[in-house]
Design a protein around this motif. Structure first.
Motif, short mmCIF file in Angstrom:
data_model
loop_
_atom_site.label_atom_id
_atom_site.label_comp_id
_atom_site.label_asym_id
_atom_site.label_seq_id
_atom_site.Cartn_x
_atom_site.Cartn_y
_atom_site.Cartn_z
N UNK A 1 0.95 -1.22 -0.04
CA UNK A 1 0.01 0.08 -0.13
C UNK A 1 0.92 1.08 -0.16
N UNK A 2 1.13 2.06 -1.17
CA UNK A 2 1.95 3.34 -1.20
C UNK A 2 1.38 4.14 -0.05
N UNK A 3 0.32 4.17 0.25
CA UNK A 3 -0.26 5.42 0.98
C UNK A 3 0.56 4.99 2.37
N UNK A 4 0.50 3.72 3.12
CA UNK A 4 1.23 3.26 4.06
C UNK A 4 2.44 3.33 4.04
N UNK A 5 3.12 2.98 3.02
CA UNK A 5 4.65 2.87 2.97
C UNK A 5 5.14 4.11 3.05
N UNK A 6 4.49 5.28 2.27
CA UNK A 6 5.06 6.58 2.40
C UNK A 6 5.27 7.31 3.53
N UNK A 7 4.58 6.72 4.90
CA UNK A 7 4.67 6.99 6.04
C UNK A 7 5.94 6.59 6.65
N UNK A 8 6.42 5.66 6.11
CA UNK A 8 7.69 4.86 6.70
C UNK A 8 8.77 5.59 7.02
N UNK A 9 9.57 5.35 8.08
CA UNK A 9 10.86 5.94 8.39
C UNK A 9 12.08 4.86 8.64
N UNK A 10 12.90 5.14 9.52
CA UNK A 10 13.99 4.51 9.55
C UNK A 10 13.82 3.34 10.49
N UNK A 11 12.81 3.44 11.20
CA UNK A 11 12.27 2.25 12.30
C UNK A 11 11.88 0.81 11.07
N UNK A 12 11.28 1.45 10.18
CA UNK A 12 10.60 0.42 9.22
C UNK A 12 11.69 0.00 8.29
N UNK A 13 12.65 0.64 7.74
CA UNK A 13 14.09 0.35 7.49
C UNK A 13 14.49 -0.81 8.00
N UNK A 14 14.81 -0.53 9.35
CA UNK A 14 15.65 -1.48 10.20
C UNK A 14 14.83 -2.72 10.27
N UNK A 15 13.54 -2.70 10.62
CA UNK A 15 12.74 -3.81 10.65
C UNK A 15 12.75 -4.62 9.34
N UNK A 16 12.90 -3.99 8.20
CA UNK A 16 13.00 -4.81 6.89
C UNK A 16 14.25 -5.48 6.72
N UNK A 17 15.40 -4.68 7.26
CA UNK A 17 16.53 -5.12 7.11
C UNK A 17 16.79 -6.39 8.04
N UNK A 18 16.09 -6.60 8.88
CA UNK A 18 16.04 -7.91 9.57
C UNK A 18 15.21 -8.85 9.17
N UNK A 19 14.54 -8.83 8.32
CA UNK A 19 13.68 -9.85 7.87
C UNK A 19 14.14 -10.65 6.74
N UNK A 20 14.52 -11.81 7.08
CA UNK A 20 15.26 -12.79 6.34
C UNK A 20 14.11 -13.30 5.06
N UNK A 21 12.96 -13.00 5.18
CA UNK A 21 12.08 -13.56 4.17
C UNK A 21 12.04 -12.62 2.61
N UNK A 22 12.82 -11.49 2.76
CA UNK A 22 12.84 -10.76 1.74
C UNK A 22 14.48 -10.47 1.38
N UNK A 23 14.54 -9.66 0.34
CA UNK A 23 15.92 -9.43 -0.11
C UNK A 23 16.25 -8.04 0.84
N UNK A 24 17.35 -8.22 1.74
CA UNK A 24 17.76 -7.20 2.51
C UNK A 24 18.87 -6.24 2.02
#
Length: 193
Positions: A65-88
């Motif tokens: 959802x681009x509207x939700x993702x547009x609100x993301x910040x560093x906390x979300x980047x860090x969360x995704x960098x720790x997610x082994x299920x995606x390309x980090x």
């Protein structure tokens, strides 16, 4: 089925992607955002890698959802960098957020993302008639123009090769080989609009 050679018969997920998804005209703006992001994540990797992680990406990116993702910040980047299920990859994750913001900027300006993308092919899928994989180009004039436009709007990971692969995937161009049954199917879908 005589599929395009890049979709091996011994890989059911890849074959299903070829048979039901790749080259089908997509006009939903959210789905187009998702596919553009996934093609950006593919840069330097195989599509198979992304395809096998696609459901993980959908969960990690909250349905793209681009509207939700547009609100993301560093906390979300860090969360995704720790997610082994995606390309980090920090740059690609940050690019997805930047692209969501650019998508929202277009919406705020009254520009429909889907209509804008499709305007680069005059609203109708380009129909190619390739007989061999060697004939299929990595870029096109339309893809080059769309890439330049997206970059000017602030989108990331949208170079000409990525954009052309995106255009193939979302059916803006029919690059199924002519011997592949999906070529005729996608051509028929294009005329149903």
């Amino acid at each position: 089925m005589l599929r395009c050679p890049w979709a091996p018969d011994d890989d059911p997920l890849y074959a299903a992607y070829h048979d039901t998804d790749w080259g089908v005209p997509e006009r939903d703006s959210r789905a187009l955002y998702e596919k553009l992001i996934l093609d950006g994540f593919q840069a330097g990797l195989s599509w198979r890698t992304i395809l096998y992680k696609r459901e993980n990406f959908r969960a990690a990116f909250e349905g793209f959802d681009p509207v939700r993702i547009a609100q993301w910040g560093e906390k979300d980047v860090t969360r995704l960098l720790g997610d082994a299920g995606i390309v980090r990859h920090r740059g690609k994750i940050e690019g997805a957020i930047t692209n969501a913001r650019a998508w929202c900027d277009m919406a705020d300006a009254g520009q429909d993302f889907s209509a804008h993308l499709w305007s680069f092919v005059d609203g109708s899928p380009l129909q190619n008639n390739w007989t061999t994989t060697a004939e299929v180009p990595a870029t096109s004039p339309e893809g080059n123009a769309l890439s330049k436009d997206l970059k000017a709007r602030g989108f990331k990971f949208c170079g000409p090769t990525i954009v052309y692969a995106f255009m193939q995937a979302v059916g803006m161009v029919n690059d199924h080989l002519t011997a592949c049954p999906r070529h005729a199917d996608c051509r028929a879908m294009a005329s149903q609009r």
